[in-house]
Design an enzyme around this catalytic site. Sequence first.
Site, short mmCIF file in Angstrom:
data_model
loop_
_atom_site.label_atom_id
_atom_site.label_comp_id
_atom_site.label_asym_id
_atom_site.label_seq_id
_atom_site.Cartn_x
_atom_site.Cartn_y
_atom_site.Cartn_z
N TYR A 66 -4.68 36.31 53.54
CA TYR A 66 -4.59 35.62 52.25
C TYR A 66 -5.99 35.28 51.77
CZ TYR A 66 0.10 34.56 50.62
OH TYR A 66 1.33 34.66 50.03
N GLU A 68 -6.57 33.85 48.18
CA GLU A 68 -6.47 33.44 46.77
C GLU A 68 -7.82 32.94 46.27
OE1 GLU A 68 -3.23 30.72 46.27
OE2 GLU A 68 -1.77 32.20 46.90
N ASP A 221 -5.70 51.35 27.75
CA ASP A 221 -4.98 51.45 29.02
C ASP A 221 -5.16 52.90 29.45
OD1 ASP A 221 -3.22 51.89 31.04
OD2 ASP A 221 -1.53 50.86 30.11
N THR A 247 -4.30 51.73 36.15
CA THR A 247 -3.77 51.79 37.51
C THR A 247 -4.77 52.63 38.30
OG1 THR A 247 -2.50 53.75 36.93
CG2 THR A 247 -1.32 51.66 36.91
N LYS A 250 -2.94 57.24 39.77
CA LYS A 250 -2.53 58.44 39.03
C LYS A 250 -3.63 59.49 39.22
CE LYS A 250 0.51 55.96 35.87
NZ LYS A 250 0.22 54.52 35.89
N ARG A 256 -1.55 52.29 45.06
CA ARG A 256 -0.92 51.68 43.88
C ARG A 256 -1.55 50.31 43.67
NH1 ARG A 256 3.41 55.25 43.57
NH2 ARG A 256 3.95 54.48 41.52
N1 DSN Z 1 5.39 54.80 35.17
C1 DSN Z 1 4.13 55.36 34.74
C2 DSN Z 1 4.31 56.67 34.10
O1 DSN Z 1 5.08 57.44 34.62
O2 DSN Z 1 3.68 56.99 33.11
C3 DSN Z 1 3.37 54.44 33.92
O3 DSN Z 1 3.34 53.19 34.49
#
Ligand code: DSN
Length: 476
Positions: A66, A68, A221, A247, A250, A256
């Site tokens: 932890y 925080e 984003d 994120t 990807k 993640r």
């Molecule tokens: N779920 C993702 C996508 O497939 O684009 C975005 O968060």
Amino acid sequence: MSGNKQIAGGDGEWLQQSLEDDDQEIYQIIRNEKERQRCGLELIASENFASAAVLQALGSCLNNKYSEGYPGVRYYGGAEYIDEMERLCQRRALELFKLNKDEWAVNVQPYSGSPANFAVYTAIVQPHGRIMGLDLPDGGHLTHGFFTEKKKISATSIFFESMPYKVNQETGLIDYDKLAENAKLFKPKIIIAGVSCYSRHLDYKRMREIADENKAYLMADMAHISGLVAAGIVPSPFEHCHIVTTTTHKTLRGPRSGMIFCRKGVKSVDPKGNKEMYNLEKPINEAVFPGLQGGPHNHAIAGVAVALKQAMTDKFIQDQKQTIANAQHMAKLLVDRGYNVVTGGTDNHLMLVNLKSKGTDGNRADKVLEAIGVACNKNSCPGDTSALRPSGLRLGSPALTSRGFKEADFDKVADFIDRGIQLTLEIQQVIGPKAPFKDFKDKLYKDEDICAKVKSLKDEVASFASAFPIPGFPLL
Ligand code: DSN
């Protein structure tokens, strides 16, 4: 009693057991999933295969801690190595995207992209403040303020007032003129430049002009394209945006998790030389913790740091170039076979295929492709009137590129997609074009003749796909 001794920890040996010895059920489920990934063709545009090093960091003792707070100011003791790790992750994040630490700050604690976006709105917009994002049916994301006529779907449309902008229904391209017109009326606090299914570059410069005209912040984003941005092969949002969220799993190929970048330092200087400073970093940090989150997921942040280091290599840049080359090649192959690829092709890692002119839709094609081992998404297309019967499929190249697929391999991938869609049409022909989805699924999963065709195609896919290596660990 030995049982009690074990439960109490005892000699601790039982806590040292491998997953295979300790929990056969979960072990088998993971093995099965690994086999599915190995024998299938992963075309979900938002997915990728994290490296062994990233997975090792994720499975490390950092999970136990932890912490925080932020580096140097924690509410828990024993965080000296966590501080070192989080600072290293922040430095790498700024370095990867070529950002000056006096002009940009980064928060690496968001649990993923949705919490990252919500944290930005919480910090900057305030309850019932206004945001404008690309509508979800037009390629935007849920967290860009999605709602329908019947319901406020995303919390980002419940707690904030959202007005979407749209693509031109004919061309499939963002209608920036309309965005400018509506922004003037709606006066959003934030305009979101981000997509979940849009295959063309965004015009960040134009969007910044629209934001400036309305004294709004421009937030990108870049979740889908962050790997491509890191490689420097698509326009970077950092040049024009005030805030950038992403994120990390990807195209960036990490664990993640999520990150928020924001500008800091001098915002503007008036004619008398008075400086206005950005006030983004503190509110955003406070919104992430303690506003919305508790302890940071340190194992994930360490995995992000590993992925960021990997993303600085020539090999990563090469992979990102190949990702785009593969997507463009697949789009061309599908166009050559008579498919309607929305906007005619792609500038990035994904494409949207409108199946209406082929006589089918995303729901049905997606189910058949899944059955033969080709994973992708059904997706609505510009002009769709029913969200329940989306016309399209979203296809992406990042995951297969990480397995070493080149253009020639995508010849085979496009062929499998085409054969899956031919089978979709065959089923529709037997049951009639207007037959409900339930009848379609019954035929797909229960009809002997169709099942035999599915199995034969699935075996072909598996024998092709399993010849390619898969990043990560051999067994799990
Ligand atoms: N779920 C993702 C996508 O497939 O684009 C975005 O968060």
